[in-house]
Write a protein that holds these residues in place. Structure first.
Motif, PDB file in Angstrom:
ATOM      1  N   PRO A 194       0.824  -1.202   0.000  1.00 11.55           N
ATOM      2  CA  PRO A 194       0.000   0.000   0.000  1.00 11.55           C
ATOM      3  C   PRO A 194       0.867   1.264   0.000  1.00 11.55           C
ATOM      4  CG  PRO A 194      -0.756  -1.565   1.662  1.00 11.55           C
ATOM      5  CD  PRO A 194       0.567  -2.062   1.164  1.00 11.55           C
ATOM      6  N   ARG A 195       0.442   2.261  -0.741  1.00  6.31           N
ATOM      7  CA  ARG A 195       1.195   3.507  -0.823  1.00  6.31           C
ATOM      8  C   ARG A 195       0.338   4.665  -0.332  1.00  6.31           C
ATOM      9  NH1 ARG A 195       3.786   4.119  -6.669  1.00  6.31           N
ATOM     10  NH2 ARG A 195       1.559   4.009  -7.219  1.00  6.31           N
ATOM     11  N   PHE A 196       0.987   5.560   0.404  1.00  6.74           N
ATOM     12  CA  PHE A 196       0.288   6.700   0.987  1.00  6.74           C
ATOM     13  C   PHE A 196      -0.306   7.593  -0.101  1.00  6.74           C
ATOM     14  CE2 PHE A 196       0.425  11.079   2.723  1.00  6.74           C
ATOM     15  CZ  PHE A 196      -0.498  10.915   3.749  1.00  6.74           C
ATOM     16  N   THR A 197       0.446   7.819  -1.183  1.00  6.79           N
ATOM     17  CA  THR A 197      -0.042   8.696  -2.249  1.00  6.79           C
ATOM     18  C   THR A 197      -1.289   8.127  -2.920  1.00  6.79           C
ATOM     19  OG1 THR A 197       1.551   7.665  -3.754  1.00  6.79           O
ATOM     20  CG2 THR A 197       2.204   9.738  -2.702  1.00  6.79           C
ATOM     21  N   ASP A 198      -1.321   6.799  -3.089  1.00  9.62           N
ATOM     22  CA  ASP A 198      -2.503   6.178  -3.670  1.00  9.62           C
ATOM     23  C   ASP A 198      -3.720   6.357  -2.755  1.00  9.62           C
ATOM     24  OD1 ASP A 198      -1.064   5.337  -5.858  1.00  9.62           O
ATOM     25  OD2 ASP A 198      -0.654   3.346  -5.027  1.00  9.62           O
ATOM     26  N   GLU A 199      -3.481   6.235  -1.458  1.00  3.80           N
ATOM     27  CA  GLU A 199      -4.579   6.410  -0.508  1.00  3.80           C
ATOM     28  C   GLU A 199      -5.122   7.837  -0.567  1.00  3.80           C
ATOM     29  OE1 GLU A 199      -6.083   4.189   1.282  1.00  3.80           O
ATOM     30  OE2 GLU A 199      -4.747   2.486   0.968  1.00  3.80           O
ATOM     31  N   LEU A 200      -4.241   8.811  -0.673  1.00  2.00           N
ATOM     32  CA  LEU A 200      -4.698  10.197  -0.765  1.00  2.00           C
ATOM     33  C   LEU A 200      -5.485  10.435  -2.047  1.00  2.00           C
ATOM     34  CD1 LEU A 200      -1.661  12.281   0.557  1.00  2.00           C
ATOM     35  CD2 LEU A 200      -3.838  11.844   1.708  1.00  2.00           C
ATOM     36  N   ARG A 201      -5.005   9.876  -3.160  1.00  2.00           N
ATOM     37  CA  ARG A 201      -5.715  10.052  -4.423  1.00  2.00           C
ATOM     38  C   ARG A 201      -7.101   9.419  -4.389  1.00  2.00           C
ATOM     39  NH1 ARG A 201      -0.490   9.730  -7.011  1.00  2.00           N
ATOM     40  NH2 ARG A 201      -0.607   7.449  -7.040  1.00  2.00           N
ATOM     41  N   SER A 202      -7.273   8.396  -3.565  1.00  9.86           N
ATOM     42  CA  SER A 202      -8.583   7.735  -3.494  1.00  9.86           C
ATOM     43  C   SER A 202      -9.655   8.649  -2.915  1.00  9.86           C
ATOM     44  CB  SER A 202      -8.487   6.464  -2.636  1.00  9.86           C
ATOM     45  OG  SER A 202      -8.351   6.778  -1.254  1.00  9.86           O
ATOM     46  N   LEU A 203      -9.238   9.755  -2.295  1.00 12.55           N
ATOM     47  CA  LEU A 203     -10.187  10.666  -1.662  1.00 12.55           C
ATOM     48  C   LEU A 203     -10.615  11.807  -2.575  1.00 12.55           C
ATOM     49  CD1 LEU A 203      -8.463  11.042   1.833  1.00 12.55           C
ATOM     50  CD2 LEU A 203     -10.138   9.334   1.107  1.00 12.55           C
ATOM     51  N   ALA A 204     -10.178  11.776  -3.841  1.00 13.60           N
ATOM     52  CA  ALA A 204     -10.412  12.910  -4.732  1.00 13.60           C
ATOM     53  C   ALA A 204     -11.860  13.036  -5.202  1.00 13.60           C
ATOM     54  CB  ALA A 204      -9.487  12.813  -5.952  1.00 13.60           C
ATOM     55  N   ASP A 205     -12.633  11.992  -5.119  1.00 13.11           N
ATOM     56  CA  ASP A 205     -14.012  12.008  -5.615  1.00 13.11           C
ATOM     57  C   ASP A 205     -14.896  12.853  -4.688  1.00 13.11           C
ATOM     58  OD1 ASP A 205     -16.555  11.532  -6.528  1.00 13.11           O
ATOM     59  OD2 ASP A 205     -16.384   9.343  -6.514  1.00 13.11           O
ATOM     60  N   PRO A 206     -15.474  13.963  -5.173  1.00 17.62           N
ATOM     61  CA  PRO A 206     -16.336  14.791  -4.310  1.00 17.62           C
ATOM     62  C   PRO A 206     -17.546  14.029  -3.769  1.00 17.62           C
ATOM     63  CG  PRO A 206     -15.731  15.984  -6.310  1.00 17.62           C
ATOM     64  CD  PRO A 206     -15.297  14.562  -6.507  1.00 17.62           C
ATOM     65  N   GLY A 207     -18.026  13.055  -4.556  1.00 21.93           N
ATOM     66  CA  GLY A 207     -19.168  12.281  -4.085  1.00 21.93           C
ATOM     67  C   GLY A 207     -18.875  11.528  -2.805  1.00 21.93           C
ATOM     68  N   LEU A 208     -17.612  11.128  -2.630  1.00 20.32           N
ATOM     69  CA  LEU A 208     -17.218  10.439  -1.407  1.00 20.32           C
ATOM     70  C   LEU A 208     -17.433  11.324  -0.190  1.00 20.32           C
ATOM     71  CD1 LEU A 208     -15.838   7.948  -0.118  1.00 20.32           C
ATOM     72  CD2 LEU A 208     -13.642   9.066  -0.576  1.00 20.32           C
ATOM     73  N   TRP A 209     -17.117  12.603  -0.326  1.00 23.53           N
ATOM     74  CA  TRP A 209     -17.254  13.534   0.796  1.00 23.53           C
ATOM     75  C   TRP A 209     -18.714  13.835   1.101  1.00 23.53           C
ATOM     76  CZ3 TRP A 209     -13.221  14.555   3.854  1.00 23.53           C
ATOM     77  CH2 TRP A 209     -11.972  14.161   3.365  1.00 23.53           C
TER      78      TRP A 209
END
Length: 402
Positions: A194-209
């Motif tokens: 697992p990579r930290f940068t990939d985890e951060l990118r997974s949060l980019a979807d506004p619908g998730l928020w």
């Protein structure tokens, strides 16, 4: 379902008991610690604060740890915090142990949710998560009333010792049931780190928020009422203190029914589940505020509030994982944070209403306001979902996790 799913549910039962049991012990704790009931209520918010902080931080700090080691570490800290809390003689130390225990609990929640999804695949995520999260519901059915009775009969400190013992049993179960997946014959492909940068990118979807907003508002709308329910029942409603555990248990029974039904329908019908559940909570809160001085309507409405509220929980998790795809540790952990942002605000806002002299029934109006906002986030997420391209699903092939 794998046995580990049920073990994780039991562990969350133990930790959920700690999070919610204070609602039936606030008067006793306030007297013993020489603080006001609203100040004692902040011990519930303290737990929620720790959950908000702990979920993302510990999920990322233990990202490369085997799941079993992370889960056992979190339980060890949780147990230690409750042992210290049980002997704490002052409010500041008890407040600190609540935050520390909650941080560990949050780490466990985040890793346990990802573990559950990994064990069964995305096609059964809703049902698996309903069992794991159902530990919270069972804690309201059994743990919270039992903790209240133990606290009333033997002192509130005994409830903390009981939670520590339950968590120790859960740790033994995790140690036995959560194992590293063996490699298949001929499989020489190294496992992805697992990579930290990939985890951060997974949060980019506004619908998730938007889904996080739903999580923060709907369940916590119940907590505004639930946090002061014991005090309201013995003052506004006029029930004897011995009835408080009974009513709390009825809330838990409703919650258990709700999460079972919600878990069975959430995978296929997440948005109808959210609309119906949130509307039920809203009407229940309004009813409790309007009929606070009438015991029978209040008791029925408390039951219905638990039923409708917990029915939304599996649907929220289904929506979160629909946005995340393969990279989901941080995103899954933030569900816990979002959930507890609302749980931090709800007792605080409800306490402000009580401190302002509006009475304990005003806490239900606070809950109704939060639930109204929650319904708006459901509608926003639904509209956005109609326009978005679905994320490729997580592999449906069940796997074991380390």
């Amino acid at each position: 379902m794998p046995v580990a799913i049920y073990v994780l549910g039991f562990a969350i039962f133990a930790q959920g008991t700690s999070e919610f049991m204070l609602s039936g012990l606030l008067p006793e704790m306030a007297h013993d610690l020489n603080v006001s009931i609203p100040d004692a209520g902040l011990l519930i918010s303290a737990y929620a604060i720790g959950m908000v902080i702990g979920a993302p931080l510990l999920a990322m700090a233990t990202l490369r740890w085997p799941k079993r080691r992370a889960l056992l570490s979190f339980l060890a800290v949780f147990i230690a915090a409750h042992m210290v809390g049980a002997v704490a003689t002052g409010y500041p130390l008890l407040f600190t142990t609540r935050v520390i225990g909650a941080i560990a609990c949050a780490g466990f929640f985040g890793v346990a949710a990802v573990t559950a999804v990994d064990l069964v695949g995305a096609h059964r995520a809703g049902r698996a998560l309903s069992i794991v999260i159902g530990g919270i519901t069972v804690s309201t059915v059994l743990g919270v009333p039992l903790g209240t009775v133990i606290g009333q009969q033997l002192g509130w400190r005994s409830a903390f010792w009981t939670v520590a013992a339950l968590a120790a049993v859960a740790a033994a179960g995790v140690a036995v049931s959560v194992r590293t997946a063996p490699r298949r014959p001929g499989d020489e492909t190294p496992r992805a780190v697992p990579r930290f940068t990939d985890e951060l990118r997974s949060l980019a979807d506004p619908g998730l928020w938007i889904v996080y907003g739903t999580s923060a508002l709907i369940f916590s709308s119940m907590m505004a009422s639930f946090s002061y329910l014991g005090a309201m029942l013995t003052t506004d409603t006029g029930l004897d203190a011995s009835w408080v555990p009974v009513v709390l248990a009825l809330f838990g029974v409703g919650s258990l029914i709700g999460i079972i039904v919600g878990g069975r329908v959430a995978d296929a019908h997440p948005f109808p589940t959210l609309y119906l559940g949130a509307s039920g909570v809203l009407l229940s809160c309004i009813g409790i505020a309007a009929f606070a001085s009438h015991p029978i309507p209040v008791i029925v409405l408390v039951f219905l509030m638990g039923l409708f509220g917990l029915a939304t929980n599996p649907a929220i998790n289904v929506r979160v994982y629909a946005h995340l795809g393969q990279v989901r540790t941080l995103g899954g952990a933030l569900v816990t944070s979002a959930f507890n942002v609302g749980n931090t605000l709800a007792p605080w806002l409800a306490g402000l209403a009580v401190a302002a002299g509006l009475g304990y029934r005003s806490t239900a109006w606070v809950g109704a306001g939060m639930c109204t906002l929650g319904l708006l986030t459901v509608a926003a997420g639904h509209l956005r979902n109609r326009r978005r391209t679905p994320v490729p699903p997580v592999s449906a092939e069940p796997v074991l996790v380390g």
